[in-house]
Design a protein around this motif. Structure first.
Motif, PDB file in Angstrom:
ATOM      1  N   ARG A 320       0.818  -1.311  -0.079  1.00  0.00           N
ATOM      2  CA  ARG A 320       0.064  -0.097   0.081  1.00  0.00           C
ATOM      3  C   ARG A 320       0.707   1.281  -0.025  1.00  0.00           C
ATOM      4  O   ARG A 320       0.439   2.250  -0.443  1.00  0.00           O
ATOM      5  CB  ARG A 320      -0.984   0.019   1.255  1.00  0.00           C
ATOM      6  N   ALA A 324       0.530   4.185  -2.738  1.00  0.00           N
ATOM      7  CA  ALA A 324       0.152   5.683  -2.516  1.00  0.00           C
ATOM      8  C   ALA A 324       1.200   6.448  -3.214  1.00  0.00           C
ATOM      9  O   ALA A 324       0.897   7.571  -3.779  1.00  0.00           O
ATOM     10  CB  ALA A 324       0.273   5.798  -0.936  1.00  0.00           C
ATOM     11  N   GLN A 328       0.546   9.295  -5.887  1.00  0.00           N
ATOM     12  CA  GLN A 328       0.835  10.799  -5.578  1.00  0.00           C
ATOM     13  C   GLN A 328       1.967  11.388  -6.413  1.00  0.00           C
ATOM     14  O   GLN A 328       1.796  12.660  -6.747  1.00  0.00           O
ATOM     15  CB  GLN A 328       1.103  10.742  -4.113  1.00  0.00           C
ATOM     16  N   ILE A 352      -6.035   4.248  -0.444  1.00  0.00           N
ATOM     17  CA  ILE A 352      -4.560   4.610  -0.018  1.00  0.00           C
ATOM     18  C   ILE A 352      -4.178   5.952  -0.080  1.00  0.00           C
ATOM     19  O   ILE A 352      -3.190   6.202   0.566  1.00  0.00           O
ATOM     20  CB  ILE A 352      -3.780   3.450  -0.939  1.00  0.00           C
ATOM     21  N   LEU A 353      -4.982   6.769  -0.601  1.00  0.00           N
ATOM     22  CA  LEU A 353      -4.608   8.167  -0.850  1.00  0.00           C
ATOM     23  C   LEU A 353      -5.006   8.761   0.598  1.00  0.00           C
ATOM     24  O   LEU A 353      -4.464  10.131   0.789  1.00  0.00           O
ATOM     25  CB  LEU A 353      -4.977   8.897  -2.083  1.00  0.00           C
TER      26      LEU A 353
END
Ligand code: PMV
Length: 354
Positions: A320, A324, A328, A352-353
């Motif tokens: 994860r 992320a 991003q 996950i953000l």
């Protein structure tokens, strides 16, 4: 007349190959030139839901896809329907007062309603989930006793990659040897819980429909690419052995090396075809460069990429945290239009953000 209807609903996720199937040795039975390995996706994001119904009041087989009637006349549909009908058994549903004898199935017709929970036009493997779900739901409707591996050999005749969607986790399609295709079927290598740290993200680079269908592309490759034969005979068999080992031991480094190399060789085979086939575009190539650069800057790879018969990226993050970072730092800057909504661009678990 009789008024009963018997219905079955099933849901099947799509799958993405990490060692690719490209090329048939038998066009009608859909027998491949090499084994392949895939990962089955989470049904929440990319799956087909199919309801099949049988009633004495139906006078022909009919099918609706996303609410629109489609023809069942094609050989692929007919092969699947014929194979399942041949395996139909007695059905006795006392609660609903439905009793169907094995021999009745010859004269009964089915109605099929199928929905994709993702844009069918986006060029994302929709036939894999579709045929797997069709064969599975018909088998349940007709009380066929075959197991999922037997059913996979039937789904294969609808669309080759469909045979791998009968199982979750990582799945191998064994090419088989028999002339009639009975041993060309899928087996589960590891189930979906085995490597659940992995996060799969699909970046929809373009929603345009692919220009070269996999069927005609494969035909051209088999007929003209010199790389294809070398790949099928010398390269893939060794990669299959190494990939099975990487999956068993959850070796992400080896998994990434094999997955990326095999995607790139599949696209190299397409380029080696006459006329050449271009499935990836500039955005796909830029994504590959960025992921390669990122992986090399870390002590160990963070993300594997693979591309099917289109420009959309399937990105497999080791966990994860890597997923992320991928969203991003990388994907956020990639949407093809500056005003594109990240939600539509990325398919996967966006939590996950948070
Ligand atoms: O089963 P088809 O005809 O949709 O072919 C699938 C081909 C690839 O997606 C490119 C590779 C694969 O193994 O799924």
């Amino acid at each position: 007349g009789e008024k009963w209807v018997r219905m079955v609903t099933a849901q099947t996720p799509t799958n993405i190959a990490v060692i690719k199937y490209w090329g048939k040795r038998d066009e009608n039975l859909i027998l491949p030139v090499n084994d392949s390995i895939s990962v089955t996706l989470d049904p929440a994001h990319l799956c087909t839901t199919t309801t099949v119904a049988v009633s004495p009041s139906f006078d022909q087989d009919r099918m609706w896809l996303n609410g629109k009637e489609v023809s069942l006349a094609g050989a692929r549909y007919q092969n699947c329907l014929r194979e399942i009908r041949a395996r139909a058994c007695d059905v006795e549903d006392e609660e609903k007062g439905v009793k169907i004898a094995k021999k009745d199935w010859e004269n009964l017709h089915v109605h099929i309603a199928s929905y994709n929970n993702f844009p069918t036009a986006a060029g994302l493997a929709s036939s894999a989930a579709g045929f797997a779900c069709l064969v599975f739901s018909l088998a349940k409707l007709m009380n066929a006793k075959e197991d999922n591996s037997d059913l996979s050999a039937i789904a294969r005749q609808g669309s080759g990659s469909a045979c791998r969607s009968l199982f979750g986790g990582f799945v191998k399609w064994i090419m088989g040897e028999a002339k009639d295709g009975r041993d060309s079927r899928a087996v589960q290598l590891v189930d979906e819980k085995h490597w659940d740290e992995l996060v799969i993200i699909i970046a929809v680079v373009s929603s345009r429909q692919k220009e070269t269908s996999s069927t005609s592309g494969m035909q051209d490759s088999v007929n003209t690419s010199l790389l294809l034969e070398h790949r099928a005979k010398e390269i893939v068999p060794k990669r299959i052995v190494r990939m099975e080992e990487a999956l068993k031991t959850k070796d992400f480094g080896s998994f990434t090396e094999l997955t990326c190399a095999d995607s790139n060789q599949f696209h190299a085979t397409c380029l080696d075809t006459s006329p050449p086939i271009f499935y990836m575009n500039d955005t796909s190539h830029r994504l590959i460069s960025c992921v390669e650069k990122w992986n090399r800057s870390e002590a160990t790879p963070q993300v594997a990429y693979t591309f099917d018969a289109g420009p959309n990226a399937v990105l497999i993050a080791r966990n994860r945290k890597a997923a992320a970072q991928l969203m991003q730092k990388l994907l956020f800057y990639f949407p093809p239009n500056s005003d594109a909504d990240l939600d539509n661009y990325v398919i996967g678990d966006k939590s996950i953000l948070k």
